[in-house]
Design a protein around this motif. Structure first.
Motif, PDB file in Angstrom:
ATOM      1  N   PRO A   1       0.828  -1.213   0.000  1.00 17.41           N
ATOM      2  CA  PRO A   1       0.000   0.000   0.000  1.00 17.41           C
ATOM      3  C   PRO A   1       0.862   1.263   0.000  1.00 17.41           C
ATOM      4  O   PRO A   1       1.929   1.301   0.600  1.00 17.41           O
ATOM      5  N   LYS A   2       0.384   2.275  -0.713  1.00 16.70           N
ATOM      6  CA  LYS A   2       1.032   3.588  -0.688  1.00 16.70           C
ATOM      7  C   LYS A   2       0.464   4.333   0.515  1.00 16.70           C
ATOM      8  O   LYS A   2      -0.755   4.319   0.727  1.00 16.70           O
TER       9      LYS A   2
ATOM     10  N   GLY B   1      -1.353   6.649   2.829  1.00 18.05           N
ATOM     11  CA  GLY B   1      -2.418   7.632   2.662  1.00 18.05           C
ATOM     12  C   GLY B   1      -3.192   7.522   1.363  1.00 18.05           C
ATOM     13  O   GLY B   1      -3.942   8.429   1.023  1.00 18.05           O
ATOM     14  N   LYS B   2      -3.012   6.426   0.622  1.00 20.95           N
ATOM     15  CA  LYS B   2      -3.705   6.274  -0.659  1.00 20.95           C
ATOM     16  C   LYS B   2      -4.295   4.873  -0.763  1.00 20.95           C
ATOM     17  O   LYS B   2      -3.902   3.962  -0.053  1.00 20.95           O
ATOM     18  N   THR B   3      -5.235   4.720  -1.671  1.00 20.43           N
ATOM     19  CA  THR B   3      -5.819   3.400  -1.895  1.00 20.43           C
ATOM     20  C   THR B   3      -5.022   2.607  -2.918  1.00 20.43           C
ATOM     21  O   THR B   3      -5.163   1.397  -3.005  1.00 20.43           O
ATOM     22  N   GLU B   4      -4.173   3.306  -3.690  1.00 16.51           N
ATOM     23  CA  GLU B   4      -3.344   2.635  -4.691  1.00 16.51           C
ATOM     24  C   GLU B   4      -2.300   1.746  -4.015  1.00 16.51           C
ATOM     25  O   GLU B   4      -1.938   1.966  -2.869  1.00 16.51           O
ATOM     26  N   LYS B   5      -1.829   0.763  -4.773  1.00 19.02           N
ATOM     27  CA  LYS B   5      -0.756  -0.086  -4.282  1.00 19.02           C
ATOM     28  C   LYS B   5       0.435   0.024  -5.218  1.00 19.02           C
ATOM     29  O   LYS B   5       0.285   0.222  -6.416  1.00 19.02           O
ATOM     30  N   ARG B   6       1.625  -0.079  -4.636  1.00 18.98           N
ATOM     31  CA  ARG B   6       2.870   0.030  -5.386  1.00 18.98           C
ATOM     32  C   ARG B   6       3.403  -1.377  -5.656  1.00 18.98           C
ATOM     33  O   ARG B   6       3.529  -2.177  -4.742  1.00 18.98           O
TER      34      ARG B   6
ATOM     35  N   ASP C   1       6.686  16.592 -10.573  1.00 18.68           N
ATOM     36  CA  ASP C   1       6.049  15.409  -9.997  1.00 18.68           C
ATOM     37  C   ASP C   1       6.033  14.330 -11.075  1.00 18.68           C
ATOM     38  O   ASP C   1       5.369  14.465 -12.093  1.00 18.68           O
TER      39      ASP C   1
ATOM     40  N   LYS D   1       4.797  11.323 -11.029  1.00 15.38           N
ATOM     41  CA  LYS D   1       3.850  10.286 -10.619  1.00 15.38           C
ATOM     42  C   LYS D   1       3.651   9.260 -11.727  1.00 15.38           C
ATOM     43  O   LYS D   1       3.397   9.607 -12.875  1.00 15.38           O
ATOM     44  N   ASN D   2       3.786   8.013 -11.368  1.00  8.97           N
ATOM     45  CA  ASN D   2       3.589   6.883 -12.276  1.00  8.97           C
ATOM     46  C   ASN D   2       4.496   6.938 -13.515  1.00  8.97           C
ATOM     47  O   ASN D   2       4.180   6.350 -14.545  1.00  8.97           O
TER      48      ASN D   2
END
Length: 167
Positions: A86-87, A89-94, A158, A160-161
């Motif tokens: 889990p990342k 504070g986020k719902t996304e996963k790394r 940034d 991101k991704n």
């Protein structure tokens, strides 16, 4: 740094155009074993399920076949176990790849040899992925440059991704 790697570093420093054609003989049983013993005991196992403790105990069984395959240029890294963490504070996963313990020891040994060469090419302002340098060192250097008035502007990006398309 040990004498052998110091000689490689000196050669890279004195002859910047030199291309090293073979470094496999620097990946030795002793170097891999030292790298293995630097892997934390609590490190996760790879696809083979082998723990760090188990890899240390049966080191003599797997090191020679591994070194032989490296020296005949036939080494194939084992599959990497993929886990998603889990990342904060986020719902996304790394996505995270977990190599086998033996392959991790080999990777560290190889990085040690290559670092002896490439460290000579880096500028003092390069921080990413270098031994004994971290993001904290980069921030401290940046802070000094800004506070000392050596810069007129700061750019923030940034990414991101950014690397997602590669996986």
């Amino acid at each position: 740094m040990e004498t052998e790697l110091e000689r490689i570093a000196a050669k890279a420093r004195c002859e910047p155009k030199l291309r090293f054609t073979s470094l496999a003989h620097h990946i030795t049983r002793e170097r891999v074993q030292r790298s293995l013993f630097r892997i934390p005991q609590r490190s996760a196992a790879g696809v083979d399920g082998q723990t760090v403790k188990a890899a240390k105990e049966c080191f003599g069984e797997w090191i020679e076949p591994m070194l032989q395959s490296i020296h005949r240029q036939g080494y194939r890294a084992p599959a990497v176990r993929r886990v998603y963490i889990p990342k904060p504070g986020k719902t996304e996963k790394r996505p995270l790849g977990v190599p086998t313990v033996s392959d991790r020891a080999l990777q560290r040994s190889t990085a040690e040899v290559l670092s002896a060469i490439y460290e000579e090419d880096f500028l003092p302002c390069s921080f990413g992925g270098r031994p004994q340098l971290s993001a904290h060192h980069a921030l401290a250097t940046l802070n000094e440059a800004i506070a000392g008035g050596l810069t007129g502007w700061v750019l923030e990006a940034d990414l991101k991704n950014f690397l997602d398309p590669l996986s």
